[in-house]
Design a protein around this motif. Structure first.
Motif, PDB file in Angstrom:
ATOM      1  N   VAL A  92       0.844  -1.192   0.000  1.00 20.87           N
ATOM      2  CA  VAL A  92       0.000   0.000   0.000  1.00 20.87           C
ATOM      3  C   VAL A  92       0.882   1.246   0.000  1.00 20.87           C
ATOM      4  CG1 VAL A  92      -1.874  -1.163   1.209  1.00 20.87           C
ATOM      5  CG2 VAL A  92      -0.144   0.048   2.533  1.00 20.87           C
ATOM      6  N   PRO A  93       0.430   2.331  -0.621  1.00 24.89           N
ATOM      7  CA  PRO A  93       1.196   3.579  -0.572  1.00 24.89           C
ATOM      8  C   PRO A  93       1.335   4.075   0.866  1.00 24.89           C
ATOM      9  CG  PRO A  93      -0.507   3.671  -2.270  1.00 24.89           C
ATOM     10  CD  PRO A  93      -0.783   2.442  -1.458  1.00 24.89           C
ATOM     11  N   VAL A  94       2.448   4.729   1.151  1.00 21.88           N
ATOM     12  CA  VAL A  94       2.689   5.246   2.492  1.00 21.88           C
ATOM     13  C   VAL A  94       1.591   6.217   2.906  1.00 21.88           C
ATOM     14  CG1 VAL A  94       4.317   6.532   3.917  1.00 21.88           C
ATOM     15  CG2 VAL A  94       5.174   4.956   2.194  1.00 21.88           C
ATOM     16  N   SER A  95       1.073   6.984   1.958  1.00 17.79           N
ATOM     17  CA  SER A  95       0.050   7.986   2.279  1.00 17.79           C
ATOM     18  C   SER A  95      -1.280   7.365   2.667  1.00 17.79           C
ATOM     19  CB  SER A  95      -0.153   8.934   1.086  1.00 17.79           C
ATOM     20  OG  SER A  95      -0.466   8.199  -0.084  1.00 17.79           O
TER      21      SER A  95
ATOM     22  N   ALA B 238       7.971 -14.342   4.350  1.00 14.20           N
ATOM     23  CA  ALA B 238       8.578 -13.816   3.122  1.00 14.20           C
ATOM     24  C   ALA B 238       7.714 -12.695   2.547  1.00 14.20           C
ATOM     25  CB  ALA B 238       8.731 -14.934   2.099  1.00 14.20           C
ATOM     26  N   PRO B 239       8.338 -11.745   1.843  1.00 11.54           N
ATOM     27  CA  PRO B 239       7.556 -10.649   1.257  1.00 11.54           C
ATOM     28  C   PRO B 239       6.665 -11.128   0.123  1.00 11.54           C
ATOM     29  CG  PRO B 239       9.856 -10.510   0.562  1.00 11.54           C
ATOM     30  CD  PRO B 239       9.789 -11.583   1.603  1.00 11.54           C
ATOM     31  N   VAL B 240       5.524 -10.476  -0.051  1.00  9.31           N
ATOM     32  CA  VAL B 240       4.652 -10.747  -1.188  1.00  9.31           C
ATOM     33  C   VAL B 240       5.181  -9.981  -2.393  1.00  9.31           C
ATOM     34  CG1 VAL B 240       2.669 -11.105   0.331  1.00  9.31           C
ATOM     35  CG2 VAL B 240       3.081  -8.839  -0.672  1.00  9.31           C
ATOM     36  N   SER B 241       4.606 -10.226  -3.544  1.00  7.99           N
ATOM     37  CA  SER B 241       5.050  -9.564  -4.773  1.00  7.99           C
ATOM     38  C   SER B 241       4.943  -8.044  -4.634  1.00  7.99           C
ATOM     39  CB  SER B 241       4.194 -10.037  -5.948  1.00  7.99           C
ATOM     40  OG  SER B 241       4.538  -9.352  -7.128  1.00  7.99           O
ATOM     41  N   GLY B 242       6.032  -7.355  -4.944  1.00  6.72           N
ATOM     42  CA  GLY B 242       6.047  -5.897  -4.899  1.00  6.72           C
ATOM     43  C   GLY B 242       6.294  -5.307  -3.534  1.00  6.72           C
ATOM     44  N   GLU B 243       6.471  -6.151  -2.505  1.00  8.31           N
ATOM     45  CA  GLU B 243       6.682  -5.651  -1.146  1.00  8.31           C
ATOM     46  C   GLU B 243       8.173  -5.460  -0.884  1.00  8.31           C
ATOM     47  OE1 GLU B 243       5.607  -6.817   3.512  1.00  8.31           O
ATOM     48  OE2 GLU B 243       5.473  -8.338   1.930  1.00  8.31           O
ATOM     49  N   ASN B 244       8.574  -4.231  -0.598  1.00  2.00           N
ATOM     50  CA  ASN B 244       9.967  -3.913  -0.293  1.00  2.00           C
ATOM     51  C   ASN B 244      10.184  -3.492   1.150  1.00  2.00           C
ATOM     52  OD1 ASN B 244      11.170  -4.353  -2.888  1.00  2.00           O
ATOM     53  ND2 ASN B 244      10.112  -2.511  -3.595  1.00  2.00           N
ATOM     54  N   GLY B 245       9.108  -3.376   1.914  1.00  4.34           N
ATOM     55  CA  GLY B 245       9.229  -2.993   3.312  1.00  4.34           C
ATOM     56  C   GLY B 245       7.975  -3.376   4.070  1.00  4.34           C
TER      57      GLY B 245
ATOM     58  N   LEU C 216       4.719  -2.393   2.297  1.00  3.30           N
ATOM     59  CA  LEU C 216       5.046  -1.182   1.556  1.00  3.30           C
ATOM     60  C   LEU C 216       5.826  -1.505   0.285  1.00  3.30           C
ATOM     61  CD1 LEU C 216       6.285   1.124   4.477  1.00  3.30           C
ATOM     62  CD2 LEU C 216       3.960   0.846   3.606  1.00  3.30           C
ATOM     63  N   PRO C 217       5.652  -0.700  -0.751  1.00  9.31           N
ATOM     64  CA  PRO C 217       6.452  -0.870  -1.964  1.00  9.31           C
ATOM     65  C   PRO C 217       7.820  -0.210  -1.859  1.00  9.31           C
ATOM     66  CG  PRO C 217       4.850   0.862  -2.292  1.00  9.31           C
ATOM     67  CD  PRO C 217       4.601   0.320  -0.922  1.00  9.31           C
ATOM     68  N   VAL C 218       8.087   0.480  -0.742  1.00  8.69           N
ATOM     69  CA  VAL C 218       9.355   1.182  -0.534  1.00  8.69           C
ATOM     70  C   VAL C 218       9.978   0.710   0.777  1.00  8.69           C
ATOM     71  CG1 VAL C 218       8.693   3.206  -1.874  1.00  8.69           C
ATOM     72  CG2 VAL C 218       8.134   3.112   0.560  1.00  8.69           C
ATOM     73  N   GLU C 219      11.278   0.991   0.939  1.00 10.14           N
ATOM     74  CA  GLU C 219      12.015   0.495   2.102  1.00 10.14           C
ATOM     75  C   GLU C 219      12.009   1.498   3.253  1.00 10.14           C
ATOM     76  OE1 GLU C 219      15.970  -0.781   1.629  1.00 10.14           O
ATOM     77  OE2 GLU C 219      15.421  -2.673   0.687  1.00 10.14           O
ATOM     78  N   PRO C 220      11.633   1.062   4.462  1.00  5.81           N
ATOM     79  CA  PRO C 220      11.790   1.908   5.642  1.00  5.81           C
ATOM     80  C   PRO C 220      13.167   1.706   6.269  1.00  5.81           C
ATOM     81  CG  PRO C 220      10.636  -0.089   6.252  1.00  5.81           C
ATOM     82  CD  PRO C 220      10.936  -0.203   4.772  1.00  5.81           C
TER      83      PRO C 220
ATOM     84  N   THR D  66      -1.256   9.343 -15.062  1.00  2.03           N
ATOM     85  CA  THR D  66      -0.832   8.272 -14.166  1.00  2.03           C
ATOM     86  C   THR D  66      -0.562   8.858 -12.781  1.00  2.03           C
ATOM     87  OG1 THR D  66       0.182   7.021 -15.974  1.00  2.03           O
ATOM     88  CG2 THR D  66       0.903   6.485 -13.740  1.00  2.03           C
ATOM     89  N   CYS D  67      -1.152   8.252 -11.758  1.00  5.79           N
ATOM     90  CA  CYS D  67      -0.906   8.665 -10.374  1.00  5.79           C
ATOM     91  C   CYS D  67       0.189   7.773  -9.792  1.00  5.79           C
ATOM     92  CB  CYS D  67      -2.182   8.543  -9.550  1.00  5.79           C
ATOM     93  SG  CYS D  67      -2.034   9.218  -7.886  1.00  5.79           S
ATOM     94  N   ILE D  68       1.209   8.370  -9.197  1.00 11.00           N
ATOM     95  CA  ILE D  68       2.338   7.623  -8.626  1.00 11.00           C
ATOM     96  C   ILE D  68       2.327   7.828  -7.117  1.00 11.00           C
ATOM     97  CG2 ILE D  68       4.837   7.336  -8.583  1.00 11.00           C
ATOM     98  CD1 ILE D  68       4.848   8.344 -11.487  1.00 11.00           C
ATOM     99  N   ARG D  69       2.146   6.717  -6.411  1.00  2.59           N
ATOM    100  CA  ARG D  69       2.040   6.754  -4.955  1.00  2.59           C
ATOM    101  C   ARG D  69       3.009   5.729  -4.384  1.00  2.59           C
ATOM    102  NH1 ARG D  69      -3.545   5.497  -3.065  1.00  2.59           N
ATOM    103  NH2 ARG D  69      -3.024   6.874  -1.331  1.00  2.59           N
ATOM    104  N   SER D  70       4.071   6.224  -3.720  1.00  2.00           N
ATOM    105  CA  SER D  70       5.103   5.339  -3.163  1.00  2.00           C
ATOM    106  C   SER D  70       5.628   4.374  -4.216  1.00  2.00           C
ATOM    107  CB  SER D  70       4.551   4.567  -1.962  1.00  2.00           C
ATOM    108  OG  SER D  70       4.095   5.426  -0.965  1.00  2.00           O
ATOM    109  N   ASP D  71       5.925   4.906  -5.380  1.00  2.00           N
ATOM    110  CA  ASP D  71       6.468   4.155  -6.522  1.00  2.00           C
ATOM    111  C   ASP D  71       5.471   3.181  -7.143  1.00  2.00           C
ATOM    112  OD1 ASP D  71       8.784   5.546  -6.296  1.00  2.00           O
ATOM    113  OD2 ASP D  71      10.031   3.884  -5.624  1.00  2.00           O
ATOM    114  N   ILE D  72       4.220   3.193  -6.717  1.00  3.39           N
ATOM    115  CA  ILE D  72       3.171   2.421  -7.376  1.00  3.39           C
ATOM    116  C   ILE D  72       2.518   3.330  -8.410  1.00  3.39           C
ATOM    117  CG2 ILE D  72       0.987   1.199  -7.100  1.00  3.39           C
ATOM    118  CD1 ILE D  72       1.776   0.569  -4.242  1.00  3.39           C
TER     119      ILE D  72
END
Length: 385
Positions: free
Chosen positions: A16-19, A89-96, A113-117, A155-161
């Motif tokens: 999910v996007p951080v926002s 294990a992380p799911v597809s697209g999960e980086n954090g 998250l799709p981004v790393e904390p 295109t809307c870009i939210r936390s690299d999604i």
């Protein structure tokens, strides 16, 4: 404040996007005892799994050793709540992954998250939000409008999604065939058709921007259509254009995100520097500003802060009374609060000021070291009154 019933359980199954994380609601939650466990895990790359496990095992042992028997029992129960989510294990697209939990309150939030904390494990009287706040500052929602004379894609870009929200197209040659027209007549009609198409795009952009909460959008594409479109946008929408850049219509999604992120990064640096400059000017001229932990704390408690400025990477030791929220910097906690005789605990004062800003609806800006006027103070504030 205890969590509401509807706040007790949030489990995301996909990134999910951080926002999307309700950080303001989380900032309202606290207790008098250290019952909230916060875990931040970076997950991109297989080597992270091994490093995470070492770090988690070490931190869990250190926290257990520091607790009283009663709180240790609560903590062990809380960690059992989250154990599977920590090690799976992380799911597809999960980086954090970010986890907030308290067994005492039956409270469990798991965000993929799709981004790393930043890697962190904290036990505190409330969810530890500063790493999440830094992520939100780095990954704000924005749009990219890719346009030429025939096609437009928003295109809307939210936390690299990247999610395409709107697509419009027109076939100019089918609408206007040459026939017996002169070349000049045909070109005139074609220009009129292009303007009509871009006017339709402009109307759609206004609707789309009204539906989405974004910092702004990048206007991109080949040729001159993007400049023509900008001139057709209403003035209030033009103010949301972060940059105008050349870009092919067949650009890949990853390249689109990379180019958009570069624009957003430059824009964020510029905004941060401007706010730091406004703060410095307000201080020099005796304007609406507060600086230093004590003055900023007081202004936040009074609801006077419009924008809280935090020096990036800063940390200030101190203590807080979990009953009356008495916050003191650069001091060891007394056995009981001097205001209400309540229990005290060691805190990062910057984290507490951030949470207080969330509770009072103040904006927060993380400022670069070179832009901050006084690095000894770590925090400053632009005031409402």
């Amino acid at each position: 404040m205890k969590p509401r019933q509807d706040q007790l359980r949030v489990l995301s199954e996909i990134p999910v996007p951080v926002s999307d994380i309700g950080i303001r609601d989380l900032a309202e939650i606290y207790d008098e005892k250290d019952i909230y466990l916060s875990i931040y895990l970076p997950l991109s790359g297989r080597e992270k799994e091994h490093l995470n496990r070492i770090f988690v095992d070490s931190r869990i042992k250190a926290i257990k050793d520091a607790l009283s028997p009663v709180l240790r029992s609560h903590f062990e129960n809380t960690f059992e709540m989250v154990r599977d989510y920590v090690y799976e294990a992380p799911v597809s697209g999960e980086n954090g992954r970010v986890i907030f939990a308290s067994s005492a309150e039956a409270f469990l939030h798991v965000y993929r998250l799709p981004v790393e904390p930043e890697l962190a494990i904290v036990l505190d009287t409330s969810p530890f939000l500063l790493p999440l706040a830094r992520l939100r500052a780095d990954y704000q929602d924005y749009g990219v409008l890719l346009v030429d004379s025939r096609e437009a894609r928003f295109t809307c870009i939210r936390s690299d999604i990247a999610e395409e929200k709107k697509r419009l197209s027109t076939d100019l040659m089918n609408k206007h065939k040459k026939g017996g027209w002169s070349q000049a007549r045909f070109n005139h009609l074609r220009k009129g058709a292009i303007k009509s198409f871009l006017s339709e795009v402009a109307d759609n952009v206004r609707d789309t921007c009204g539906q989405l909460q974004m910092q702004g959008f990048v206007l991109a594409g080949p040729g001159s259509a993007k400049q023509q479109l900008r001139d057709l946008l209403p003035k209030d929408v033009q103010e949301n254009v972060l940059a105008i850049i050349d870009m092919p219509m067949d650009i890949s999604r990853d390249e689109l995100v990379e180019a958009g992120n570069a624009v957003l990064h430059d824009n964020d640096i510029s905004r941060s520097a401007q706010l730091a400059a406004d703060f410095k000017n307000a201080v020099l001229r005796g304007g609406l500003a507060a600086y230093g932990v004590e003055d900023v704390r007081d202004a936040l408690e009074q609801g006077r802060v419009n924008t809280l400025l935090i020096l990036k990477g800063s940390s200030v030791p101190g203590w807080i009374c979990e009953r009356c929220q008495n916050l003191q910097a650069n001091a060891r906690p007394p056995e009981e609060c001097d205001r209400c005789k309540g229990p005290t605990s060691v805190v990062d004062v910057v984290e507490e000021l951030y949470e207080l800003a969330q509770r009072t609806a103040a904006d927060v800006e993380f400022v670069e070291k070179d832009d901050f006027p006084d690095q000894d103070h770590m925090v400053g504030a632009l005031l409402r009154y």
